[in-house]
Design an enzyme around this catalytic site. Sequence first.
Site, PDB file in Angstrom:
ATOM      1  N   PRO A  10       0.790  -1.226   0.000  1.00  0.00           N
ATOM      2  CA  PRO A  10       0.000   0.000   0.000  1.00  0.00           C
ATOM      3  C   PRO A  10       0.825   1.281   0.000  1.00  0.00           C
ATOM      4  O   PRO A  10       1.867   1.352   0.653  1.00  0.00           O
ATOM      5  CB  PRO A  10      -0.827  -0.100   1.289  1.00  0.00           C
ATOM      6  CG  PRO A  10      -0.120  -1.109   2.123  1.00  0.00           C
ATOM      7  CD  PRO A  10       0.530  -2.058   1.168  1.00  0.00           C
ATOM      8  N   ASN A  11       0.306   2.249  -0.744  1.00  0.00           N
ATOM      9  CA  ASN A  11       0.853   3.608  -0.834  1.00  0.00           C
ATOM     10  C   ASN A  11       2.145   3.722  -1.645  1.00  0.00           C
ATOM     11  O   ASN A  11       2.620   4.831  -1.897  1.00  0.00           O
ATOM     12  CB  ASN A  11       1.060   4.227   0.566  1.00  0.00           C
ATOM     13  CG  ASN A  11      -0.251   4.343   1.308  1.00  0.00           C
ATOM     14  OD1 ASN A  11      -1.197   4.915   0.776  1.00  0.00           O
ATOM     15  ND2 ASN A  11      -0.344   3.788   2.504  1.00  0.00           N
ATOM     16  N   ARG A  18       4.864  11.217  -2.544  1.00  0.00           N
ATOM     17  CA  ARG A  18       4.606  10.857  -1.149  1.00  0.00           C
ATOM     18  C   ARG A  18       5.858  11.086  -0.292  1.00  0.00           C
ATOM     19  O   ARG A  18       6.880  10.424  -0.523  1.00  0.00           O
ATOM     20  CB  ARG A  18       4.224   9.371  -1.108  1.00  0.00           C
ATOM     21  CG  ARG A  18       4.068   8.809   0.277  1.00  0.00           C
ATOM     22  CD  ARG A  18       4.025   7.282   0.262  1.00  0.00           C
ATOM     23  NE  ARG A  18       3.859   6.781   1.598  1.00  0.00           N
ATOM     24  CZ  ARG A  18       4.187   5.564   1.986  1.00  0.00           C
ATOM     25  NH1 ARG A  18       4.677   4.691   1.121  1.00  0.00           N
ATOM     26  NH2 ARG A  18       4.017   5.196   3.235  1.00  0.00           N
ATOM     27  N   TYR A  23      11.107   9.121   1.199  1.00  0.00           N
ATOM     28  CA  TYR A  23      11.112   8.056   0.187  1.00  0.00           C
ATOM     29  C   TYR A  23      11.778   8.437  -1.128  1.00  0.00           C
ATOM     30  O   TYR A  23      11.880   7.598  -2.023  1.00  0.00           O
ATOM     31  CB  TYR A  23       9.662   7.599  -0.075  1.00  0.00           C
ATOM     32  CG  TYR A  23       9.007   7.031   1.166  1.00  0.00           C
ATOM     33  CD1 TYR A  23       9.511   5.879   1.779  1.00  0.00           C
ATOM     34  CD2 TYR A  23       7.894   7.637   1.746  1.00  0.00           C
ATOM     35  CE1 TYR A  23       8.930   5.359   2.923  1.00  0.00           C
ATOM     36  CE2 TYR A  23       7.295   7.129   2.889  1.00  0.00           C
ATOM     37  CZ  TYR A  23       7.823   5.990   3.478  1.00  0.00           C
ATOM     38  OH  TYR A  23       7.244   5.473   4.611  1.00  0.00           O
ATOM     39  N   ASN A  74       8.252  -5.374  -0.688  1.00  0.00           N
ATOM     40  CA  ASN A  74       8.127  -4.185   0.143  1.00  0.00           C
ATOM     41  C   ASN A  74       6.646  -4.095   0.469  1.00  0.00           C
ATOM     42  O   ASN A  74       5.845  -3.650  -0.355  1.00  0.00           O
ATOM     43  CB  ASN A  74       8.600  -2.932  -0.592  1.00  0.00           C
ATOM     44  CG  ASN A  74       8.507  -1.697   0.295  1.00  0.00           C
ATOM     45  OD1 ASN A  74       7.954  -1.759   1.402  1.00  0.00           O
ATOM     46  ND2 ASN A  74       9.039  -0.582  -0.173  1.00  0.00           N
ATOM     47  N   ALA A  77       3.132  -0.496   4.887  1.00  0.00           N
ATOM     48  CA  ALA A  77       2.706  -0.552   6.290  1.00  0.00           C
ATOM     49  C   ALA A  77       2.212  -1.937   6.707  1.00  0.00           C
ATOM     50  O   ALA A  77       2.200  -2.252   7.907  1.00  0.00           O
ATOM     51  CB  ALA A  77       1.622   0.494   6.535  1.00  0.00           C
ATOM     52  N   GLU A  98      13.064  -9.176   2.089  1.00  0.00           N
ATOM     53  CA  GLU A  98      12.252  -8.012   2.490  1.00  0.00           C
ATOM     54  C   GLU A  98      12.999  -6.728   2.118  1.00  0.00           C
ATOM     55  O   GLU A  98      14.205  -6.619   2.356  1.00  0.00           O
ATOM     56  CB  GLU A  98      12.029  -8.076   4.002  1.00  0.00           C
ATOM     57  CG  GLU A  98      11.267  -6.895   4.560  1.00  0.00           C
ATOM     58  CD  GLU A  98      11.072  -7.010   6.074  1.00  0.00           C
ATOM     59  OE1 GLU A  98      11.447  -8.051   6.673  1.00  0.00           O
ATOM     60  OE2 GLU A  98      10.562  -6.045   6.659  1.00  0.00           O
ATOM     61  N   HIS A 100      12.884  -2.320   2.019  1.00  0.00           N
ATOM     62  CA  HIS A 100      12.289  -1.018   2.349  1.00  0.00           C
ATOM     63  C   HIS A 100      13.173   0.085   1.807  1.00  0.00           C
ATOM     64  O   HIS A 100      14.412  -0.015   1.866  1.00  0.00           O
ATOM     65  CB  HIS A 100      12.147  -0.833   3.868  1.00  0.00           C
ATOM     66  CG  HIS A 100      11.275  -1.871   4.491  1.00  0.00           C
ATOM     67  ND1 HIS A 100       9.911  -1.839   4.399  1.00  0.00           N
ATOM     68  CD2 HIS A 100      11.588  -2.995   5.184  1.00  0.00           C
ATOM     69  CE1 HIS A 100       9.406  -2.902   5.011  1.00  0.00           C
ATOM     70  NE2 HIS A 100      10.411  -3.625   5.497  1.00  0.00           N
ATOM     71  N   ARG A 107      13.249   4.971  12.406  1.00  0.00           N
ATOM     72  CA  ARG A 107      11.977   5.703  12.377  1.00  0.00           C
ATOM     73  C   ARG A 107      11.146   5.399  13.641  1.00  0.00           C
ATOM     74  O   ARG A 107      11.684   4.941  14.638  1.00  0.00           O
ATOM     75  CB  ARG A 107      11.258   5.359  11.074  1.00  0.00           C
ATOM     76  CG  ARG A 107      12.106   5.776   9.842  1.00  0.00           C
ATOM     77  CD  ARG A 107      11.378   5.550   8.546  1.00  0.00           C
ATOM     78  NE  ARG A 107      10.164   6.355   8.480  1.00  0.00           N
ATOM     79  CZ  ARG A 107       9.191   6.137   7.592  1.00  0.00           C
ATOM     80  NH1 ARG A 107       9.300   5.155   6.710  1.00  0.00           N
ATOM     81  NH2 ARG A 107       8.120   6.903   7.588  1.00  0.00           N
TER      82      ARG A 107
END
Length: 147
Positions: A10-11, A18, A23, A74, A77, A98, A100, A107
């Site tokens: 998502p996103n 964004r 990012y 990725n 959330a 994985e 990111h 964070r």
Amino acid sequence: MQKILIINGPNLNMLGTREPEIYGSETLQDIEKKCKEYAVAVGLTIDFMQSNNEGDLITAIQDSIKTHHGLLINAGAYTHTSIALMDALLALKIPVIEVHLSNIFRREPFRHDSYISKAAKGVICGFGSDSYILALQAVADILKRGK
Ligand code: DQA
């Protein structure tokens, strides 16, 4: 030729506009292009997908059992919330990495926990779009070595 599935949650379709300070300014299409160029160089084929829906991501993971030799994810959330994605990944026999863009450990504390990590061979985070390239390099090495 060995096929890798790259899944984006998502996103991530909003990349480019964004939170660019976190990012970066590349779009997801830019990242897809970069991954495909790198894949050619290391002799891999790539399928690249994005969805904002947890169920669609799970179906893509399940379908990869028959079609792909490695998987990069990725999960956005959902990384921090989705037992269902973790379970889908645990059912795979192919290597899972994985990915990111941001360093999730620098964070907010709620980003420090990852369900995806429990099903992944390794995690690459914090290198912006290069996280995807480093993960592709890792999966190419794993497939070449056979483990
Ligand atoms: C992200 C990190 C997640 O915490 C966040 O929810 C995202 C993007 C990353 O690539 O840095 O959507 O997965």
